[in-house]
Design a protein around this motif. Structure first.
Motif, mmCIF file in Angstrom:
data_model
loop_
_atom_site.group_PDB
_atom_site.id
_atom_site.type_symbol
_atom_site.label_atom_id
_atom_site.label_comp_id
_atom_site.label_asym_id
_atom_site.label_seq_id
_atom_site.Cartn_x
_atom_site.Cartn_y
_atom_site.Cartn_z
ATOM 1 N N LEU A 1 53.526 -14.911 -1.931
ATOM 2 C CA LEU A 1 52.059 -15.034 -1.986
ATOM 3 C C LEU A 1 51.635 -16.453 -2.366
ATOM 4 C CD1 LEU A 1 51.120 -11.650 -3.705
ATOM 5 C CD2 LEU A 1 50.589 -12.334 -1.358
ATOM 6 N N ILE A 2 52.387 -17.050 -3.284
ATOM 7 C CA ILE A 2 52.041 -18.419 -3.720
ATOM 8 C C ILE A 2 52.197 -19.410 -2.568
ATOM 9 C CG2 ILE A 2 52.837 -20.316 -5.220
ATOM 10 C CD1 ILE A 2 53.396 -18.075 -7.343
ATOM 11 N N ILE A 3 53.131 -19.141 -1.690
ATOM 12 C CA ILE A 3 53.310 -20.029 -0.523
ATOM 13 C C ILE A 3 52.218 -19.781 0.517
ATOM 14 C CG2 ILE A 3 54.854 -20.523 1.429
ATOM 15 C CD1 ILE A 3 57.190 -19.883 -0.574
ATOM 16 N N ILE A 4 51.887 -18.504 0.726
ATOM 17 C CA ILE A 4 50.958 -18.152 1.824
ATOM 18 C C ILE A 4 49.493 -18.411 1.446
ATOM 19 C CG2 ILE A 4 50.037 -16.198 3.173
ATOM 20 C CD1 ILE A 4 52.917 -14.979 2.927
ATOM 21 N N LEU A 5 49.115 -18.000 0.242
ATOM 22 C CA LEU A 5 47.681 -17.972 -0.097
ATOM 23 C C LEU A 5 46.955 -19.326 -0.015
ATOM 24 C CD1 LEU A 5 47.754 -15.292 -2.919
ATOM 25 C CD2 LEU A 5 46.543 -15.113 -0.746
ATOM 26 N N ILE B 1 38.500 -16.053 -2.732
ATOM 27 C CA ILE B 1 39.265 -14.838 -3.029
ATOM 28 C C ILE B 1 40.763 -15.161 -2.968
ATOM 29 C CG2 ILE B 1 39.685 -12.432 -2.351
ATOM 30 C CD1 ILE B 1 36.818 -12.861 -3.232
ATOM 31 N N ALA B 2 41.149 -15.977 -1.982
ATOM 32 C CA ALA B 2 42.567 -16.341 -1.833
ATOM 33 C C ALA B 2 43.071 -17.069 -3.075
ATOM 34 C CB ALA B 2 42.756 -17.214 -0.597
ATOM 35 N N ILE B 3 42.237 -17.965 -3.616
ATOM 36 C CA ILE B 3 42.671 -18.708 -4.808
ATOM 37 C C ILE B 3 42.718 -17.773 -6.020
ATOM 38 C CG2 ILE B 3 42.084 -20.635 -6.378
ATOM 39 C CD1 ILE B 3 42.994 -21.724 -3.757
ATOM 40 N N TYR B 4 41.798 -16.806 -6.056
ATOM 41 C CA TYR B 4 41.843 -15.809 -7.132
ATOM 42 C C TYR B 4 43.149 -15.005 -7.046
ATOM 43 C CZ TYR B 4 40.677 -11.640 -9.882
ATOM 44 O OH TYR B 4 40.705 -10.615 -10.799
ATOM 45 N N LEU B 5 43.515 -14.607 -5.833
ATOM 46 C CA LEU B 5 44.766 -13.862 -5.650
ATOM 47 C C LEU B 5 45.976 -14.739 -5.994
ATOM 48 C CD1 LEU B 5 43.945 -11.906 -2.355
ATOM 49 C CD2 LEU B 5 43.970 -11.025 -4.696
ATOM 50 N N LEU B 6 45.841 -16.028 -5.699
ATOM 51 C CA LEU B 6 46.904 -16.971 -6.059
ATOM 52 C C LEU B 6 47.092 -16.993 -7.581
ATOM 53 C CD1 LEU B 6 48.793 -19.345 -5.072
ATOM 54 C CD2 LEU B 6 46.881 -20.850 -5.520
ATOM 55 N N TYR B 7 45.972 -16.970 -8.275
ATOM 56 C CA TYR B 7 45.994 -16.924 -9.746
ATOM 57 C C TYR B 7 46.752 -15.672 -10.227
ATOM 58 C CZ TYR B 7 43.752 -15.909 -14.315
ATOM 59 O OH TYR B 7 43.486 -15.583 -15.629
ATOM 60 N N LEU B 8 46.477 -14.530 -9.585
ATOM 61 C CA LEU B 8 47.177 -13.298 -9.944
ATOM 62 C C LEU B 8 48.670 -13.429 -9.653
ATOM 63 C CD1 LEU B 8 44.805 -10.458 -8.600
ATOM 64 C CD2 LEU B 8 44.629 -11.822 -10.674
ATOM 65 N N PHE C 1 34.045 -15.854 -8.746
ATOM 66 C CA PHE C 1 35.284 -16.047 -8.010
ATOM 67 C C PHE C 1 35.405 -17.486 -7.510
ATOM 68 C CE2 PHE C 1 34.588 -11.503 -7.981
ATOM 69 C CZ PHE C 1 35.827 -11.051 -8.393
ATOM 70 N N ASN C 2 34.282 -18.200 -7.451
ATOM 71 C CA ASN C 2 34.335 -19.622 -7.102
ATOM 72 C C ASN C 2 34.993 -20.439 -8.199
ATOM 73 O OD1 ASN C 2 32.945 -18.910 -4.893
ATOM 74 N ND2 ASN C 2 31.362 -20.467 -5.088
ATOM 75 N N TYR C 3 34.954 -19.864 -9.408
ATOM 76 C CA TYR C 3 35.543 -20.556 -10.549
ATOM 77 C C TYR C 3 36.989 -20.948 -10.256
ATOM 78 C CZ TYR C 3 38.533 -20.082 -14.693
ATOM 79 O OH TYR C 3 39.523 -20.204 -15.617
ATOM 80 N N PHE C 4 37.731 -20.018 -9.669
ATOM 81 C CA PHE C 4 39.150 -20.289 -9.420
ATOM 82 C C PHE C 4 39.310 -21.380 -8.360
ATOM 83 C CE2 PHE C 4 39.022 -16.023 -11.162
ATOM 84 C CZ PHE C 4 39.951 -16.140 -12.178
ATOM 85 N N LEU C 5 38.477 -21.301 -7.319
ATOM 86 C CA LEU C 5 38.525 -22.335 -6.270
ATOM 87 C C LEU C 5 38.156 -23.694 -6.866
ATOM 88 C CD1 LEU C 5 38.450 -22.490 -2.865
ATOM 89 C CD2 LEU C 5 36.158 -23.217 -3.458
ATOM 90 N N ASN C 6 37.055 -23.723 -7.616
ATOM 91 C CA ASN C 6 36.605 -24.980 -8.215
ATOM 92 C C ASN C 6 37.672 -25.548 -9.150
ATOM 93 O OD1 ASN C 6 34.214 -24.720 -6.882
ATOM 94 N ND2 ASN C 6 33.052 -23.982 -8.621
ATOM 95 N N THR C 7 38.211 -24.679 -9.997
ATOM 96 C CA THR C 7 39.203 -25.140 -10.965
ATOM 97 C C THR C 7 40.409 -25.755 -10.257
ATOM 98 O OG1 THR C 7 38.531 -23.469 -12.538
ATOM 99 C CG2 THR C 7 40.704 -24.393 -12.857
ATOM 100 N N PHE C 8 40.862 -25.082 -9.211
ATOM 101 C CA PHE C 8 42.041 -25.532 -8.469
ATOM 102 C C PHE C 8 41.807 -26.927 -7.874
ATOM 103 C CE2 PHE C 8 44.840 -25.471 -4.699
ATOM 104 C CZ PHE C 8 46.037 -25.117 -5.304
ATOM 105 N N TYR C 9 40.716 -27.083 -7.136
ATOM 106 C CA TYR C 9 40.512 -28.343 -6.408
ATOM 107 C C TYR C 9 39.972 -29.454 -7.319
ATOM 108 C CZ TYR C 9 41.858 -26.048 -2.197
ATOM 109 O OH TYR C 9 42.609 -25.388 -1.250
ATOM 110 N N ILE C 10 39.199 -29.078 -8.314
ATOM 111 C CA ILE C 10 38.723 -30.102 -9.254
ATOM 112 C C ILE C 10 39.897 -30.652 -10.067
ATOM 113 C CG2 ILE C 10 37.332 -30.467 -11.330
ATOM 114 C CD1 ILE C 10 35.231 -28.605 -10.118
ATOM 115 N N SER C 11 40.827 -29.775 -10.417
ATOM 116 C CA SER C 11 42.003 -30.238 -11.162
ATOM 117 C C SER C 11 42.824 -31.211 -10.318
ATOM 118 C CB SER C 11 42.865 -29.044 -11.586
ATOM 119 O OG SER C 11 42.128 -28.211 -12.444
#
Lengths: 256, 442
Positions: free
Chosen positions: A102-106, A115-122, B381-391
């Motif tokens: 999942l970490i490779i695909i997401l 949502i994909a980045i949220y799932l990546l977090y999981l 849910f944007n929080y995770f996207l923002n955190t990822f790319y801002i980091s």
């Protein structure tokens, strides 16, 4: 076509209420509710644990679930001491592979990237958990009873926090105080019921499917989800209010 | 191990402190916008002696949007003989060059500048445009913007105040209804401008010049030196340069202009990564000069530091997630009896680094919005996207700072049909621009 009502332009409009009224309402609502929770949380945790015991008993060996009382803040809280299952090496390894995949695909997903980045977090949490159980399985610090302790204390924090954060969010809105008070109380009741059901599900999962998912449950489906429904309730009321305010000139002021 | 645990716990407490500080900041802004006296911009001043202005529009492969912004600018109500338009064709490989030449042949005050040498990117394009400009005031628009008829007058009138160095208008997405992402971005913009920028203007703090729908004095930028082409956030760079030297940056909430918000997540991710990199480059450069400036009050310095730190906070939170995960597996997450864990996980969602939910909710209410407020929980849910790319952007800025390397400007992708005309609501905004009869809901 000419307009029948000329509204204040949105750039500098504000509401007719005042910061002083807000402060008084905030104190009048938040303080009693916080005190009420401080008074009731021993009873609430006891009822939640009794309900959990009732529901979970049929899935656990007889006598496996015990209620424990311990001191916390101003009184005693009740938590559940129940058995847990540790993952086998194979389970941990499969989880590791799935998480890695999942970490490779997401990150490559183009649609609904949030949502994909949220799932990546999981997936990252699950990866860390899997690695831990592959490398240090015997050092896992959370038997179910410690997880229960953490969960119940986090829930109490949430109940104490709801009147404060929703008081800050609801009370400035230009409407009567009573529906706002009603919604804060509703959110509290919802939080207690939702928290109880989630507690039961969490305990069931760490018994039936192993403690490998404990970190995932806590970090992804714990307080984070509480904030989703808190904001959901806020925006539901805000939307209703926004509809009601359409055409109501008396609510708005211009600049001063 | 005990020392490690102690450090991890101290970091979590530090994160909580940062979150509480930003929470207080957002709450004060929200309350100020809702209850306090609103500081009105200068738009009611009618000036018979209009200043000469140059509108600079950096363009890299903008064939989809170039015609629309030029059409709208030439139909603006600004005096024709005082208006110069310089679209800067910045290494375009599409039909942009031809479009600009066509407009130049029809309108003598459109003077395209074609750049195919030197460093590409917006700061470099602005530098060359400014050199060519004859106007006293420089107005900048990105190419996807749709300026309404009266906005140039509104922006320029503020320069009658001799203390004003730069002015910023309000950005409103034109394509809000396109998809889920554009609706979420509209909410973010609403909170950012209707409450955040206006409250900072009310409180005489530091409204931010945003690099578009805004202007600055040409002689001031020339005296301070041109834009640094290595800085990706030339707007934030200008904001801090101006305020450190004692100029005021002001905000015109009434001067609304439509933009095209990113319509795909990848475009948004690249955009926010670039913003983060640029903003953090500026933070590294101006944090100390800001604190030591003699021109700023204490509250302006505090606001400046918090503004500079906005794109560092997601990284602080990202590290705190890693920290709390480590504490969890060490059996130490239960510090402060679980309260810390709860507050930390909820911190960003409640307080956020951009705009927490109550700030956006109030902003949308003031805007007259209705059903789109229902999307607020999805912003989480944007929080995770923002955190990822801002980091990622933060780390890129760190490497930029250490190595002094050149940066490459990545243009935001456009989605408009190049044959389309300006949308009806843009025309309506132009028509009613100087009336106070806009009911709110777009």
């Amino acid at each position: 076509m000419s307009k029948t009502i000329i509204y204040y332009h949105r750039a500098y409009r504000k509401i007719t209420s005042s910061g002083r009224v807000f402060t008084l309402e905030f104190l009048a609502i938040t303080l009693p509710l916080v005190l009420l929770i401080l008074l009731l949380y021993p009873l609430i945790t006891e009822r939640i644990c009794l309900l959990a015991k009732d529901i979970l008993s049929s899935y656990y060996p007889s006598g496996a679930i015990k209620l424990i009382k311990q001191a916390y803040l101003l009184g005693d809280i009740t938590i559940i001491d129940s058995p847990e299952t540790f993952p086998s090496f194979l389970t941990s390894f499969i989880n590791l592979i799935v998480s890695l995949g999942l970490i490779i695909i997401l990150p490559r997903v183009r649609k609904n990237k949030n949502i994909a980045i949220y799932l990546l977090y999981l997936a990252v949490i699950n990866l860390v958990s899997s690695l831990f159980f592959i490398l240090f399985s015997t050092h896992f610090p959370y038997p179910a009873v410690r997880f229960s302790d953490l969960y119940i204390k986090t829930e109490i924090s949430m109940w104490l926090f709801i009147p404060v954060i929703l008081g800050m969010a609801f009370l400035p809105l230009p409407s009567s105080i009573f529906p706002k008070l009603g919604l804060i109380i509703f959110t509290l009741i919802y939080s207690v019921i939702f928290g109880a059901l989630r507690y039961i599900i969490f305990l069931f999962i760490i018994y039936k499917f192993s403690v490998i998912y404990m970190a995932l449950l806590y970090f992804a489906f714990g307080p984070f989800i509480d904030f989703v429904y808190i904001v959901g309730i806020y925006c539901f009321y805000n939307t209703k209010l926004a509809h009601n305010l359409k055409g109501k000139e008396s609510v708005w002021k211009w600049s001063y | 191990m005990e020392v490690v645990v102690l450090i991890l716990k101290i970091y979590l407490v530090f994160t909580l402190f940062v979150m509480v500080v930003y929470a207080i900041r957002h709450f004060l802004f929200t309350m100020n916008r809702l209850f306090s006296e609103q500081r009105i911009y200068y738009q009611d001043i009618i000036d018979s002696e209009l200043r000469s202005i140059t509108v600079i529009i950096p363009m890299h492969n903008e064939e989809k949007v170039a015609g629309q912004i030029l059409d709208l600018l030439v139909s603006s109500d600004y005096a024709y003989d005082k208006l110069e338009i310089i679209p800067v064709n910045d290494f375009s490989t599409d039909a942009t060059r031809g479009i600009l030449n066509d407009y130049a042949s029809r309108y003598p005050n459109i003077k395209p500048l074609h750049r195919y040498e030197g460093q590409p990117g917006k700061p470099a394009a602005l530098n060359e445009g400014i050199k060519l400009a004859t106007g006293e005031i420089i107005i900048v628009f990105d190419a996807d913007y749709l300026p309404p008829k009266g906005i140039l007058k509104d922006i320029v009138v503020s320069f009658n105040d001799p203390e004003v160095g730069a002015v910023m208008g309000r950005i409103v997405p034109v394509n809000t209804r396109t998809n889920f992402l554009t609706r979420l971005l509209d909410l973010e913009r609403t909170g950012g401008y209707q409450v955040d920028q206006q409250a900072r203007y009310n409180m005489k703090l530091i409204p931010q010049y945003g690099g578009t729908i805004g202007g600055f004095r040409k002689d001031v930028i020339m005296s301070m030196g041109s834009f640094d082409t290595k800085i990706l956030a030339e707007d934030t760079d200008l904001t801090f340069r101006l305020i450190i030297y004692g100029w005021k940056v002001i905000y015109a909430n009434r001067a609304e202009c439509y933009e095209e918000a990113p319509e795909t997540w990848n475009t948004r991710a690249r955009q926010i990564r670039r913003w983060s990199r640029g903003h953090n480059q500026v933070m590294f450069r101006y944090l100390l000069p800001l604190l030591s400036s003699q021109q700023l009050s204490r509250k302006e310095k505090i606001d400046g530091v918090l503004l500079l730190g906005v794109y560092a906070v997601p990284l602080i939170l990202f590290l705190a997630i890693c920290d709390s995960l480590a504490l969890f597996f060490l059996g130490e997450i239960n510090i402060f009896g679980g309260i810390m864990a709860f507050i930390f996980v909820g911190a960003y969602n409640t307080f956020g680094n951009f705009a927490p939910f109550y700030q956006i909710g109030i902003a949308a209410l003031l805007d007259g919005a209705t059903d789109r407020i229902l999307l607020l929980p999805m912003l989480m849910f944007n929080y995770f996207l923002n955190t990822f790319y801002i980091s990622i952007g933060f780390f890129e800025a760190v490497v930029d700072r250490i190595t002094g390397r050149n940066t490459k400007w990545t243009k935001t992708q456009r989605f408009r049909n190049k044959n389309s005309k300006a949308p009806q609501h843009v025309k309506n905004l132009s028509r009613h621009y100087n009336d106070n009869n806009k009911a709110g809901e777009k």
